[in-house]
Every structure is written in structure tokens, then in C-alpha cells.
Write a protein that holds these residues in place. Sequence first.
Motif, mmCIF file in Angstrom:
data_model
loop_
_atom_site.group_PDB
_atom_site.id
_atom_site.type_symbol
_atom_site.label_atom_id
_atom_site.label_comp_id
_atom_site.label_asym_id
_atom_site.label_seq_id
_atom_site.Cartn_x
_atom_site.Cartn_y
_atom_site.Cartn_z
ATOM 1 N N LEU A 206 0.832 -1.191 0.000
ATOM 2 C CA LEU A 206 0.000 0.000 0.000
ATOM 3 C C LEU A 206 0.873 1.250 0.000
ATOM 4 O O LEU A 206 1.929 1.281 0.635
ATOM 5 N N PRO A 207 0.461 2.309 -0.686
ATOM 6 C CA PRO A 207 1.233 3.557 -0.647
ATOM 7 C C PRO A 207 1.335 4.089 0.777
ATOM 8 O O PRO A 207 0.387 3.995 1.561
ATOM 9 N N LEU A 208 2.477 4.639 1.117
ATOM 10 C CA LEU A 208 2.626 5.274 2.413
ATOM 11 C C LEU A 208 1.924 6.629 2.385
ATOM 12 O O LEU A 208 2.167 7.446 1.496
ATOM 13 N N ARG A 209 1.076 6.873 3.374
ATOM 14 C CA ARG A 209 0.339 8.132 3.460
ATOM 15 C C ARG A 209 1.205 9.142 4.204
ATOM 16 O O ARG A 209 1.563 8.937 5.362
ATOM 17 N N VAL A 210 1.528 10.250 3.526
ATOM 18 C CA VAL A 210 2.515 11.213 4.017
ATOM 19 C C VAL A 210 1.847 12.519 4.438
ATOM 20 O O VAL A 210 1.068 13.106 3.681
ATOM 21 N N LEU A 211 2.198 12.972 5.640
ATOM 22 C CA LEU A 211 1.885 14.325 6.079
ATOM 23 C C LEU A 211 3.160 15.152 5.943
ATOM 24 O O LEU A 211 4.181 14.811 6.540
ATOM 25 N N GLN A 212 3.112 16.207 5.162
ATOM 26 C CA GLN A 212 4.268 17.087 5.017
ATOM 27 C C GLN A 212 4.066 18.342 5.855
ATOM 28 O O GLN A 212 2.980 18.912 5.895
ATOM 29 N N VAL A 213 5.158 18.761 6.509
ATOM 30 C CA VAL A 213 5.138 19.994 7.293
ATOM 31 C C VAL A 213 6.147 20.952 6.686
ATOM 32 O O VAL A 213 7.337 20.636 6.609
ATOM 33 N N GLY A 214 5.675 22.095 6.229
ATOM 34 C CA GLY A 214 6.536 23.093 5.595
ATOM 35 C C GLY A 214 6.195 23.260 4.132
ATOM 36 O O GLY A 214 6.220 22.287 3.371
ATOM 37 N N ALA A 215 5.853 24.497 3.725
ATOM 38 C CA ALA A 215 5.436 24.758 2.342
ATOM 39 C C ALA A 215 6.216 25.900 1.718
ATOM 40 O O ALA A 215 5.727 26.580 0.822
#
Length: 374
Positions: free
Chosen positions: A13-22
Amino acid sequence: MTPSSDSLVNTNLPLRVLQVGAGGMGRTWLRTLLSHDRVELVGLADLDVARAKAALDETGAPDVPTARTLEELIDHVAADVVLDVTVPEAHHTVTMQALRRGLPVLGEKPLAASLAEALELVAASQAYGRLFMVSQSRRYDANLVAFRRLLRRLGRIGILTTQFFKAPRFGGFRDAMAHPLVLDMAIHSFDSARYLLGVDPVAVYCDEHNPAWSWYAGDAASTAIFEMADGSRYVYTGSWCSPGLETSWNAAWRASGEYGSAVWDGDSPPTLEVAEGADAGEETDDAEETVHPGIAGSLREFVHAVRTGSTPMGEAADNVLSLAMVHAAIESSRSRQRVVVADVLERAHAEALERATGEVRDVLASWTSLTPPG
């Protein structure tokens, strides 16, 4: 919303990613995430939510949820891992929040803003049983990998040198940093030197200064001489306000060994010259040759490590030694004296013990070596 560690191992399954910083680098990471077939971006946090939304619009993912902080997202979005692309001062907070919530972390360098914070995060990774990896993206350059192979043919290495001369005008936090070159950029070269030589630093003498025409508030030029564990020397010379005849962003490298020398300009394939009559052996062709460059390489290795439980390059317990080189160099520059890296680690460890609490402090107290266990 937090998965168990076992649930991420050996799954397709794809890893679900939370990104911090834009910010600028955050947008680069967004494009990398969105082009990777084994991950799914499920949330983006930034203190400026409008900036986060604009970044998602720009990169073609306008429907991804946004929030000001990681904590706001974690409670509302199912995620497997966290990508930290914040400024260095925020790394400790973001990474600690993620690890406490059971989420492995891939972070931008440096590991943390201080060496004490870095050691605390290494201990947290071990206390909570979650991977914390730093993206040392230069290690995934195919020419650097080839240069490392050439060094193996030189026998014992006497000296490895790096020259880095660029003149970027970033604006933002780098312009205000006290040690912009050593802390924000030289760590790439320091880490690459450890990778190339396969040994760790013992001591350093460093001189930093700021040229009169510099547009940086802090010292933007530096020369550092590292004594390495095998008796070799690593010498770094660089400037971030050096216009004209600029080097590659990967710097220019030279290695001198008992059988000959190897050079790499940072962009082209490296070259080797073996002394007449020297038995340097044949170049090997191994699995290292196939790499994905830059942060794409970091991401692929992180995904593989999370899925398989393997230890990646850049794992925090190892990467902390690259950061220790940075802080030892800064201390040497301030004191105008040779600084022993183990002494810097010992002082940082004592500070980390004062900062930490609970399980994290217990792990820090259990270390029997100045080098945290991997």
C-alpha cells in the motif's frame, strides 16, 4: 489515526505522508512526493495556511487537506509517516510530535538546530521505536557513488579535500544565520566525506570569517581541517559569497592515496590516476551504481526502510555524527583551538539529559558511548 509499526512492514500500500513546511524547499518536496508511485500525500501543514494552499495549487494537488500545525492534521487525517521540511529551529518540535504519535519521520537537514536537540531526537526515535531519517540528498548522486568506488582503489587515503565556492542570494533565514555556510551547507560535504572515507571524525580546527562584501550577517566563508579515525585528513574550504568561477553545488573534490589520486568536479564523472607500478586493483561494479538522485533518492530509501525495517543512510543515530562535525567546527572557530568531536558530543549529551524527560531521558541515560547506538 496512528498506524502500528508492524502495519507498515512488507506492504504494497502507498505510504500516506503528512508534510510539514510549504516554503521553497517544501514545494520541491511536494513535486517529488506527487511523482513517487509508492507514496500518497494526505496533508500539508504550514504556519501560513494560505502559503500551503498556494503550494498545493501550484503543484497540482489542490484538494489535499491543510492546517497550521502537524498536531492539527494528525487528529483528522489518517497517515503513516511525516515529512519535515520546516526551518531548522522547528525540527525538534515537529519530529518529536510525530515520533510520540508513532509516525516515522523523514526530515530535511540539519537533524536539529542544536546537537543536544539532535541527541534527544535520536533517543526519542529509539524510545518510541520509530524511524527518524535525515535526507542527506547528496549521497544519492551517481557520480559521488562512483567517486567512492574510485577511492577504494587508492589504498590508504592520506587526504581528502573539498572546495566549495558559490554566491547565492537566498534572502530569508540564511541571511540572518550566525554560521550560514557551515551550518546550512557544509554539512552536505561533511556528511559526504564520512560516506567517502568510511570513517568518522576525531578532531577539527576551523577558521570562519565573513568577507567584507558579504551580504550575510554571519560568517559565510570557512576552512576546516578534520582529523579522521584512520589518521587521514579531510579539508574543507568554502565561501557562499564568492562570485565568478563558481564550483558545482556538489563542490569540487580531490583524494590522495597511497596508489594514486582521484578527482571529481561535482558534476562530471570522477577520474582516477594510479601511480606507475601501483597495484590498485580493478574497479568494481556493484549495486551502488544504480541510484535515484537528490531528494528522490532519500525518499525512495526512506520508503524502503519503513516497509522492510532496514536501516537507511541518514538514519538519525548515524547522521548525528555529521552534525557533530558542524558543531565541533563552529566551536573551534569561536575558540581558535583544536576541538575534539567526542568532547562536543559529551557536552551535548549532558545538555540533552537536562532537557529530556520520561522514556526519552531513560534512553539517553542508557547510552554507554558518546556515539549513540544505531
